[in-house]
Design a protein around this motif. Sequence first.
Motif, PDB file in Angstrom:
ATOM      1  N   VAL A 164       0.829  -1.209   0.000  1.00  0.00           N
ATOM      2  CA  VAL A 164       0.000   0.000   0.000  1.00  0.00           C
ATOM      3  C   VAL A 164       0.862   1.258   0.000  1.00  0.00           C
ATOM      4  CG1 VAL A 164      -1.953  -1.182   1.080  1.00  0.00           C
ATOM      5  CG2 VAL A 164      -0.339   0.072   2.514  1.00  0.00           C
ATOM      6  N   THR A 165       1.992   1.226   0.697  1.00  0.00           N
ATOM      7  CA  THR A 165       2.892   2.385   0.700  1.00  0.00           C
ATOM      8  C   THR A 165       3.397   2.676  -0.701  1.00  0.00           C
ATOM      9  OG1 THR A 165       3.584   1.957   2.978  1.00  0.00           O
ATOM     10  CG2 THR A 165       5.026   3.346   1.645  1.00  0.00           C
ATOM     11  N   ARG A 166       3.789   1.627  -1.415  1.00  0.00           N
ATOM     12  CA  ARG A 166       4.256   1.811  -2.786  1.00  0.00           C
ATOM     13  C   ARG A 166       3.116   2.308  -3.683  1.00  0.00           C
ATOM     14  NH1 ARG A 166       4.129  -0.390  -7.689  1.00  0.00           N
ATOM     15  NH2 ARG A 166       5.970  -0.160  -9.007  1.00  0.00           N
ATOM     16  N   SER A 167       1.921   1.782  -3.494  1.00  0.00           N
ATOM     17  CA  SER A 167       0.783   2.193  -4.311  1.00  0.00           C
ATOM     18  C   SER A 167       0.468   3.664  -4.105  1.00  0.00           C
ATOM     19  CB  SER A 167      -0.443   1.349  -3.966  1.00  0.00           C
ATOM     20  OG  SER A 167      -0.201  -0.023  -4.223  1.00  0.00           O
ATOM     21  N   TYR A 168       0.469   4.120  -2.858  1.00  0.00           N
ATOM     22  CA  TYR A 168       0.203   5.531  -2.591  1.00  0.00           C
ATOM     23  C   TYR A 168       1.306   6.415  -3.169  1.00  0.00           C
ATOM     24  CZ  TYR A 168      -3.365   3.957   0.759  1.00  0.00           C
ATOM     25  OH  TYR A 168      -4.466   3.386   1.332  1.00  0.00           O
ATOM     26  N   ARG A 169       2.552   5.955  -3.054  1.00  0.00           N
ATOM     27  CA  ARG A 169       3.658   6.732  -3.617  1.00  0.00           C
ATOM     28  C   ARG A 169       3.543   6.832  -5.133  1.00  0.00           C
ATOM     29  NH1 ARG A 169       7.447   4.054  -1.503  1.00  0.00           N
ATOM     30  NH2 ARG A 169       7.985   2.755  -3.287  1.00  0.00           N
ATOM     31  N   ARG A 170       3.167   5.736  -5.774  1.00  0.00           N
ATOM     32  CA  ARG A 170       2.993   5.756  -7.228  1.00  0.00           C
ATOM     33  C   ARG A 170       1.854   6.693  -7.620  1.00  0.00           C
ATOM     34  NH1 ARG A 170       5.816   5.498 -10.924  1.00  0.00           N
ATOM     35  NH2 ARG A 170       4.358   4.468 -12.331  1.00  0.00           N
ATOM     36  N   PHE A 171       0.774   6.684  -6.857  1.00  0.00           N
ATOM     37  CA  PHE A 171      -0.338   7.599  -7.148  1.00  0.00           C
ATOM     38  C   PHE A 171       0.150   9.043  -7.123  1.00  0.00           C
ATOM     39  CE2 PHE A 171      -3.713  10.474  -5.956  1.00  0.00           C
ATOM     40  CZ  PHE A 171      -4.801  10.068  -6.717  1.00  0.00           C
ATOM     41  N   THR A 172       0.840   9.430  -6.046  1.00  0.00           N
ATOM     42  CA  THR A 172       1.268  10.826  -5.936  1.00  0.00           C
ATOM     43  C   THR A 172       2.309  11.165  -6.994  1.00  0.00           C
ATOM     44  OG1 THR A 172       2.845  10.218  -4.182  1.00  0.00           O
ATOM     45  CG2 THR A 172       0.695  11.060  -3.495  1.00  0.00           C
ATOM     46  N   ASP A 173       3.199  10.253  -7.335  1.00  0.00           N
ATOM     47  CA  ASP A 173       4.198  10.515  -8.380  1.00  0.00           C
ATOM     48  C   ASP A 173       3.530  10.749  -9.729  1.00  0.00           C
ATOM     49  OD1 ASP A 173       6.240  10.256  -6.560  1.00  0.00           O
ATOM     50  OD2 ASP A 173       6.847   8.238  -7.208  1.00  0.00           O
ATOM     51  N   ILE A 174       2.586   9.869 -10.078  1.00  0.00           N
ATOM     52  CA  ILE A 174       1.907   9.970 -11.377  1.00  0.00           C
ATOM     53  C   ILE A 174       1.074  11.249 -11.459  1.00  0.00           C
ATOM     54  CG2 ILE A 174       0.107   8.925 -12.834  1.00  0.00           C
ATOM     55  CD1 ILE A 174       1.148   6.169 -11.676  1.00  0.00           C
ATOM     56  N   VAL A 175       0.325  11.530 -10.394  1.00  0.00           N
ATOM     57  CA  VAL A 175      -0.530  12.724 -10.385  1.00  0.00           C
ATOM     58  C   VAL A 175       0.329  13.985 -10.361  1.00  0.00           C
ATOM     59  CG1 VAL A 175      -2.295  13.983  -9.100  1.00  0.00           C
ATOM     60  CG2 VAL A 175      -2.481  11.499  -9.366  1.00  0.00           C
ATOM     61  N   ALA A 176       1.421  13.973  -9.600  1.00  0.00           N
ATOM     62  CA  ALA A 176       2.299  15.152  -9.547  1.00  0.00           C
ATOM     63  C   ALA A 176       2.905  15.438 -10.916  1.00  0.00           C
ATOM     64  CB  ALA A 176       3.396  14.955  -8.509  1.00  0.00           C
ATOM     65  N   ASP A 177       3.298  14.411 -11.649  1.00  0.00           N
ATOM     66  CA  ASP A 177       3.842  14.613 -12.997  1.00  0.00           C
ATOM     67  C   ASP A 177       2.812  15.284 -13.899  1.00  0.00           C
ATOM     68  OD1 ASP A 177       6.300  13.565 -12.387  1.00  0.00           O
ATOM     69  OD2 ASP A 177       5.897  11.575 -13.232  1.00  0.00           O
ATOM     70  N   ALA A 178       1.572  14.812 -13.805  1.00  0.00           N
ATOM     71  CA  ALA A 178       0.508  15.403 -14.622  1.00  0.00           C
ATOM     72  C   ALA A 178       0.245  16.849 -14.209  1.00  0.00           C
ATOM     73  CB  ALA A 178      -0.765  14.571 -14.493  1.00  0.00           C
ATOM     74  N   LEU A 179       0.235  17.116 -12.908  1.00  0.00           N
ATOM     75  CA  LEU A 179       0.010  18.474 -12.418  1.00  0.00           C
ATOM     76  C   LEU A 179       1.151  19.401 -12.816  1.00  0.00           C
ATOM     77  CD1 LEU A 179      -1.393  17.551  -8.911  1.00  0.00           C
ATOM     78  CD2 LEU A 179      -2.619  18.879 -10.646  1.00  0.00           C
ATOM     79  N   ARG A 180       2.373  18.885 -12.826  1.00  0.00           N
ATOM     80  CA  ARG A 180       3.524  19.686 -13.238  1.00  0.00           C
ATOM     81  C   ARG A 180       3.356  20.150 -14.687  1.00  0.00           C
ATOM     82  NH1 ARG A 180       6.792  16.219 -11.775  1.00  0.00           N
ATOM     83  NH2 ARG A 180       6.961  16.963  -9.626  1.00  0.00           N
ATOM     84  N   ARG A 181       2.919  19.248 -15.548  1.00  0.00           N
ATOM     85  CA  ARG A 181       2.680  19.608 -16.947  1.00  0.00           C
ATOM     86  C   ARG A 181       1.553  20.643 -17.051  1.00  0.00           C
ATOM     87  NH1 ARG A 181       2.908  13.904 -17.407  1.00  0.00           N
ATOM     88  NH2 ARG A 181       0.642  13.814 -17.781  1.00  0.00           N
ATOM     89  N   ALA A 182       0.513  20.446 -16.240  1.00  0.00           N
ATOM     90  CA  ALA A 182      -0.626  21.365 -16.290  1.00  0.00           C
ATOM     91  C   ALA A 182      -0.258  22.741 -15.734  1.00  0.00           C
ATOM     92  CB  ALA A 182      -1.811  20.778 -15.530  1.00  0.00           C
ATOM     93  N   GLN A 183       0.620  22.779 -14.730  1.00  0.00           N
ATOM     94  CA  GLN A 183       1.101  24.070 -14.234  1.00  0.00           C
ATOM     95  C   GLN A 183       1.892  24.798 -15.323  1.00  0.00           C
ATOM     96  OE1 GLN A 183       3.309  23.886 -10.561  1.00  0.00           O
ATOM     97  NE2 GLN A 183       1.504  23.400  -9.317  1.00  0.00           N
ATOM     98  N   ALA A 184       2.749  24.073 -16.013  1.00  0.00           N
ATOM     99  CA  ALA A 184       3.563  24.681 -17.071  1.00  0.00           C
ATOM    100  C   ALA A 184       2.685  25.217 -18.201  1.00  0.00           C
ATOM    101  CB  ALA A 184       4.560  23.655 -17.616  1.00  0.00           C
ATOM    102  N   ALA A 185       1.534  24.561 -18.414  1.00  0.00           N
ATOM    103  CA  ALA A 185       0.623  24.990 -19.472  1.00  0.00           C
ATOM    104  C   ALA A 185      -0.313  26.105 -19.014  1.00  0.00           C
ATOM    105  CB  ALA A 185      -0.207  23.798 -19.954  1.00  0.00           C
ATOM    106  N   GLY A 186      -0.265  26.448 -17.727  1.00  0.00           N
ATOM    107  CA  GLY A 186      -1.104  27.518 -17.216  1.00  0.00           C
ATOM    108  C   GLY A 186      -2.511  27.102 -16.846  1.00  0.00           C
ATOM    109  N   GLU A 187      -2.769  25.795 -16.803  1.00  0.00           N
ATOM    110  CA  GLU A 187      -4.112  25.313 -16.465  1.00  0.00           C
ATOM    111  C   GLU A 187      -4.316  25.212 -14.962  1.00  0.00           C
ATOM    112  OE1 GLU A 187      -7.016  21.380 -16.995  1.00  0.00           O
ATOM    113  OE2 GLU A 187      -4.980  21.339 -17.802  1.00  0.00           O
ATOM    114  N   VAL A 188      -3.254  24.832 -14.252  1.00  0.00           N
ATOM    115  CA  VAL A 188      -3.340  24.570 -12.813  1.00  0.00           C
ATOM    116  C   VAL A 188      -2.516  25.613 -12.066  1.00  0.00           C
ATOM    117  CG1 VAL A 188      -2.593  22.944 -11.007  1.00  0.00           C
ATOM    118  CG2 VAL A 188      -3.791  22.101 -13.033  1.00  0.00           C
ATOM    119  N   THR A 189      -3.032  26.059 -10.923  1.00  0.00           N
ATOM    120  CA  THR A 189      -2.335  27.055 -10.124  1.00  0.00           C
ATOM    121  C   THR A 189      -0.966  26.546  -9.664  1.00  0.00           C
ATOM    122  OG1 THR A 189      -2.439  28.399  -8.130  1.00  0.00           O
ATOM    123  CG2 THR A 189      -3.476  26.236  -8.007  1.00  0.00           C
ATOM    124  N   ASP A 190      -0.008  27.460  -9.630  1.00  0.00           N
ATOM    125  CA  ASP A 190       1.320  27.115  -9.121  1.00  0.00           C
ATOM    126  C   ASP A 190       1.542  27.709  -7.729  1.00  0.00           C
ATOM    127  OD1 ASP A 190       1.573  29.780  -9.694  1.00  0.00           O
ATOM    128  OD2 ASP A 190       3.223  29.549 -11.130  1.00  0.00           O
TER     129      ASP A 190
END
Length: 199
Positions: free
Chosen positions: A129-155
Motif C-alpha cells: 500500500v505504501t508503494r501504491s500511494y507513492r505511485r499515485f502521488t508521483d503519477i498525479v504530480a507529474d501530470a500536475l507539473r505539466r498542467a502548471q507549465a501549461a497555465g491550467e493549474v495554479t502554481d
Amino acid sequence: MTRTGRPREFDKERTLERALELFWSRGYGATSIQDLVDALTLERGSLYGAFGDKRRFYLDAVKLYWEVYERHLITTLDTTPLLPALREILTHPARLDELISDMGVPQGCLVGNTTAELVPHDSEATKIVTRSYRRFTDIVADALRRAQAAGEVTDASSPEAQAQLLLYIVQGLSLVSRAGLDRSAALTAIDTAVDGLRA
C-alpha cells in the motif's frame, strides 16, 4: 458435495481476477477459503497449489488491482486539459453504483481497504500500500507539473503537495463510501477541490 478426481485445469490469471472481485466486495477477513473454492469452482488443492494460502492469494489480488488501476490512472491523466481527467479519477468512489459485479458491489478502493484491514500489522501489505500511494502521488504530480507549465493549474503550491492532497481526498472518499455515500454531496466536494486547482 465432496469433489473427487483429477484437479481441473483453470486459467490462473482469470481466476485471480475473479478472486479480486470477491475480496473487493467482501474484504479479506470476511472471505474464507471455502468462499473462494465455491465462487471459483476450484479444488482446494488447485487453489493452494497455484496461489498458496489465503493471505498470499489476497496480496496477489491487491497487486493485480493496483496494476490495473495504475494503467488506468496514467492513461486518464495523459490528456489536455487535465482538470476534467482529475475529476474523473476523484469521482470513482462516488460512482460505486455503476460498478456492480456478479459477486456484489465493490466497496471503496481495495488498496485503501487493505490499509484499514491489514496495515500496520502485516509488513508485506504495508509495503504494497505504501508503494501504491507513492505511485499515485508521483503519477498525479507529474501530470500536475505539466498542467502548471501549461497555465491550467495554479502554481501557488507544488505539484507534489497538490498530488498528496488529491490522494487524501480519493482515499477519504473511498473509505466513506463503504458506509454509504451522499453522491450529490460527494460530487460537490470534488468539484470544489478541482476548482481549487484551477489557475
